[in-house]
Enzyme design. Structure first.
Site, PDB file in Angstrom:
ATOM      1  N   GLY A  38       0.821  -1.210   0.000  1.00 63.68           N
ATOM      2  CA  GLY A  38       0.000   0.000   0.000  1.00 63.68           C
ATOM      3  C   GLY A  38       0.850   1.252   0.000  1.00 63.68           C
ATOM      4  O   GLY A  38       2.087   1.197   0.041  1.00 63.68           O
ATOM      5  N   THR A  40       1.272   3.522   2.230  1.00 65.90           N
ATOM      6  CA  THR A  40       2.014   3.847   3.457  1.00 65.90           C
ATOM      7  C   THR A  40       3.150   2.847   3.674  1.00 65.90           C
ATOM      8  O   THR A  40       4.306   3.238   3.876  1.00 65.90           O
ATOM      9  CB  THR A  40       1.066   3.843   4.677  1.00 65.90           C
ATOM     10  OG1 THR A  40      -0.149   4.511   4.338  1.00 65.90           O
ATOM     11  CG2 THR A  40       1.712   4.526   5.868  1.00 65.90           C
ATOM     12  N   ASP A  97       3.023  -3.119   8.300  1.00 66.97           N
ATOM     13  CA  ASP A  97       2.038  -2.965   7.226  1.00 66.97           C
ATOM     14  C   ASP A  97       1.076  -1.825   7.541  1.00 66.97           C
ATOM     15  O   ASP A  97       0.947  -1.412   8.696  1.00 66.97           O
ATOM     16  CB  ASP A  97       1.264  -4.277   7.025  1.00 66.97           C
ATOM     17  CG  ASP A  97       0.631  -4.381   5.636  1.00 66.97           C
ATOM     18  OD1 ASP A  97       0.707  -3.404   4.858  1.00 66.97           O
ATOM     19  OD2 ASP A  97       0.049  -5.440   5.331  1.00 66.97           O
ATOM     20  N   ALA A  99      -3.015  -0.200   7.124  1.00 66.32           N
ATOM     21  CA  ALA A  99      -4.364  -0.708   7.396  1.00 66.32           C
ATOM     22  C   ALA A  99      -5.376   0.296   6.864  1.00 66.32           C
ATOM     23  O   ALA A  99      -5.054   1.473   6.665  1.00 66.32           O
ATOM     24  CB  ALA A  99      -4.566  -0.921   8.887  1.00 66.32           C
ATOM     25  N   LYS A 110      -8.174  -4.624   6.625  1.00 73.96           N
ATOM     26  CA  LYS A 110      -7.147  -4.468   5.605  1.00 73.96           C
ATOM     27  C   LYS A 110      -7.670  -5.014   4.278  1.00 73.96           C
ATOM     28  O   LYS A 110      -8.710  -5.635   4.221  1.00 73.96           O
ATOM     29  CB  LYS A 110      -5.878  -5.238   6.009  1.00 73.96           C
ATOM     30  CG  LYS A 110      -5.151  -4.582   7.185  1.00 73.96           C
ATOM     31  CD  LYS A 110      -3.843  -5.262   7.537  1.00 73.96           C
ATOM     32  CE  LYS A 110      -2.965  -5.599   6.393  1.00 73.96           C
ATOM     33  NZ  LYS A 110      -2.653  -4.464   5.496  1.00 73.96           N
ATOM     34  N   GLY A 112      -7.485  -2.998   1.230  1.00 74.49           N
ATOM     35  CA  GLY A 112      -7.790  -1.966   0.244  1.00 74.49           C
ATOM     36  C   GLY A 112      -7.008  -2.171  -1.043  1.00 74.49           C
ATOM     37  O   GLY A 112      -7.457  -1.806  -2.127  1.00 74.49           O
ATOM     38  N   GLY A 113      -5.855  -2.789  -0.923  1.00 72.95           N
ATOM     39  CA  GLY A 113      -5.034  -3.093  -2.101  1.00 72.95           C
ATOM     40  C   GLY A 113      -5.186  -4.535  -2.560  1.00 72.95           C
ATOM     41  O   GLY A 113      -4.396  -5.020  -3.372  1.00 72.95           O
ATOM     42  N   GLU A 119      -0.966 -10.903   3.040  1.00 72.55           N
ATOM     43  CA  GLU A 119      -0.629 -10.134   4.250  1.00 72.55           C
ATOM     44  C   GLU A 119      -0.993 -10.949   5.494  1.00 72.55           C
ATOM     45  O   GLU A 119      -0.208 -11.029   6.438  1.00 72.55           O
ATOM     46  CB  GLU A 119      -1.398  -8.809   4.250  1.00 72.55           C
ATOM     47  CG  GLU A 119      -0.902  -7.824   3.193  1.00 72.55           C
ATOM     48  CD  GLU A 119      -1.767  -6.585   3.042  1.00 72.55           C
ATOM     49  OE1 GLU A 119      -1.272  -5.587   2.528  1.00 72.55           O
ATOM     50  OE2 GLU A 119      -2.956  -6.615   3.429  1.00 72.55           O
ATOM     51  N   LYS A 137      -7.418   6.671   9.751  1.00 69.85           N
ATOM     52  CA  LYS A 137      -7.682   5.229   9.809  1.00 69.85           C
ATOM     53  C   LYS A 137      -8.187   4.774  11.189  1.00 69.85           C
ATOM     54  O   LYS A 137      -8.595   3.630  11.346  1.00 69.85           O
ATOM     55  CB  LYS A 137      -6.400   4.451   9.460  1.00 69.85           C
ATOM     56  CG  LYS A 137      -5.747   4.826   8.130  1.00 69.85           C
ATOM     57  CD  LYS A 137      -6.585   4.399   6.956  1.00 69.85           C
ATOM     58  CE  LYS A 137      -5.953   4.697   5.608  1.00 69.85           C
ATOM     59  NZ  LYS A 137      -4.802   3.915   5.260  1.00 69.85           N
TER      60      LYS A 137
HETATM   61  C1  5RP Z   1      -3.452  -3.700   1.138  1.00 70.25           C
HETATM   62  C2  5RP Z   1      -3.660  -3.188   2.507  1.00 70.25           C
HETATM   63  C3  5RP Z   1      -3.104  -1.843   2.804  1.00 70.25           C
HETATM   64  O1  5RP Z   1      -2.177  -1.963   3.831  1.00 70.25           O
HETATM   65  C4  5RP Z   1      -4.224  -0.948   3.206  1.00 70.25           C
HETATM   66  O2  5RP Z   1      -5.174  -0.903   2.147  1.00 70.25           O
HETATM   67  C5  5RP Z   1      -3.743   0.477   3.515  1.00 70.25           C
HETATM   68  O3  5RP Z   1      -3.228   1.046   2.347  1.00 70.25           O
HETATM   69  P1  5RP Z   1      -2.788   2.565   2.290  1.00 70.25           P
HETATM   70  O4  5RP Z   1      -1.633   2.721   3.230  1.00 70.25           O
HETATM   71  O5  5RP Z   1      -2.436   2.781   0.849  1.00 70.25           O
HETATM   72  O6  5RP Z   1      -3.968   3.396   2.715  1.00 70.25           O
HETATM   73  O7  5RP Z   1      -4.249  -3.797   3.351  1.00 70.25           O
HETATM   74  O8  5RP Z   1      -4.176  -4.866   0.921  1.00 70.25           O
END
Ligand code: 5RP
Length: 248
Positions: A38, A40, A97, A99, A110, A112-113, A119, A137
């Site tokens: 992601g 971050t 990671d 979230a 989790k 979003g990606g 993960e 978040k």
């Molecule tokens: C990917 C995830 C990511 O860690 C989550 O979506 C957060 O992403 P971002 O830091 O881009 O907001 O779980 O599957």
């Protein structure tokens, strides 16, 4: 590859600060690391890359949680390993990671990606788990603002959607971007996004651990994006440039 930050907008600068802080505060030479996915977590990958390249960190092995992260690790020349590689001796010292949502107890949404299957496998195997987010978040109830991603075997999608609707979720098959049709995960599956407008309740339970189990019990569900393993700390990037640590 460099992490020159001169042209970053404020949101990206917050992600960079928190992603870097996780590495600077928790990573030591000799560790086997799980690196998340992601916008971050990628800053943590870059920081590990930078510190390994400059010799500040040595003897670091990394496991990537997605194809995106794998590519970033490769671009830094990191010692990238498969989770089953015997050289890791079944040891992931630390996972870092992002979230999509963090509850007051440290439970997560989790995916979003669409990387939550890899993960979850990797991060549940880690001794310690650090989460990097910005303030947006932090939520009081999971599943309301952000949909819960559920990876399903394509054949099972209709049955799983029906079961989720029975639990009062509104469900959407995630559309791909840059392609026609559904998003295909790194594992070749579909992603269902389940909104729980009344909060995350499945059957009679709102306990995230029970909800995680209930979702997993549906035939054809590979994994949901509900993460209930113990998080050691959530690092929160603030708009003033500081990074707060929340311990559980
Ligand atoms: C990917 C995830 C990511 O860690 C989550 O979506 C957060 O992403 P971002 O830091 O881009 O907001 O779980 O599957």
């Amino acid at each position: 590859m460099s992490t020159n930050t001169q042209l970053l907008d404020q949101a990206t600068e917050i992600k960079r600060a928190v992603g870097f802080a996780a590495v600077d505060r928790f990573v030591q030479s000799g560790m086997n690391l799980a690196l998340g996915t992601g916008s971050t977590a990628i800053w943590s990958v870059r920081r590990v890359g930078e510190l390994v390249r400059s010799g500040v960190l040595a003897n670091i092995r990394v496991v990537a949680t997605s194809f995106q992260t794998e590519l970033e690790c490769r671009s830094w020349g990191l010692d990238l390993r498969d989770l089953s590689d015997p050289i890791l001796e079944n040891r992931i010292d630390l996972a870092i990671d992002g979230a999509d949502e963090v509850s007051p107890e440290g439970f997560l949404v989790k995916g979003g990606g669409a990387a939550h299957v890899r993960e979850k496998i990797t991060e549940y195997a880690a001794k310690r788990f650090i989460v990097v987010v910005d303030q947006s978040k932090l939520v009081s109830v999971l599943g309301k603002a952000f949909a819960v991603p559920i990876e399903v075997i394509p054949l099972a999608r209709a049955q799983v959607i029906r079961a989720l609707e029975g639990w009062k979720a509104t469900v959407k098959l995630r559309e791909g971007s840059g392609k026609a049709g559904p998003t295909i995960s790194d594992n070749g599956n579909f992603i269902l996004d389940a909104f729980f407008p009344e909060g995350l309740v499945v059957g009679k339970s709102s306990d995230p651990c029970a909800v995680e189990m209930a979702l997993k019990s549906l035939p054809g569900v590979v994994e949901s994006g509900i993460f209930t393993r113990k998080v050691e700390a959530v690092l929160v990037g603030k708009s003033d440039g500081t990074v707060q640590e929340i311990y559980y």
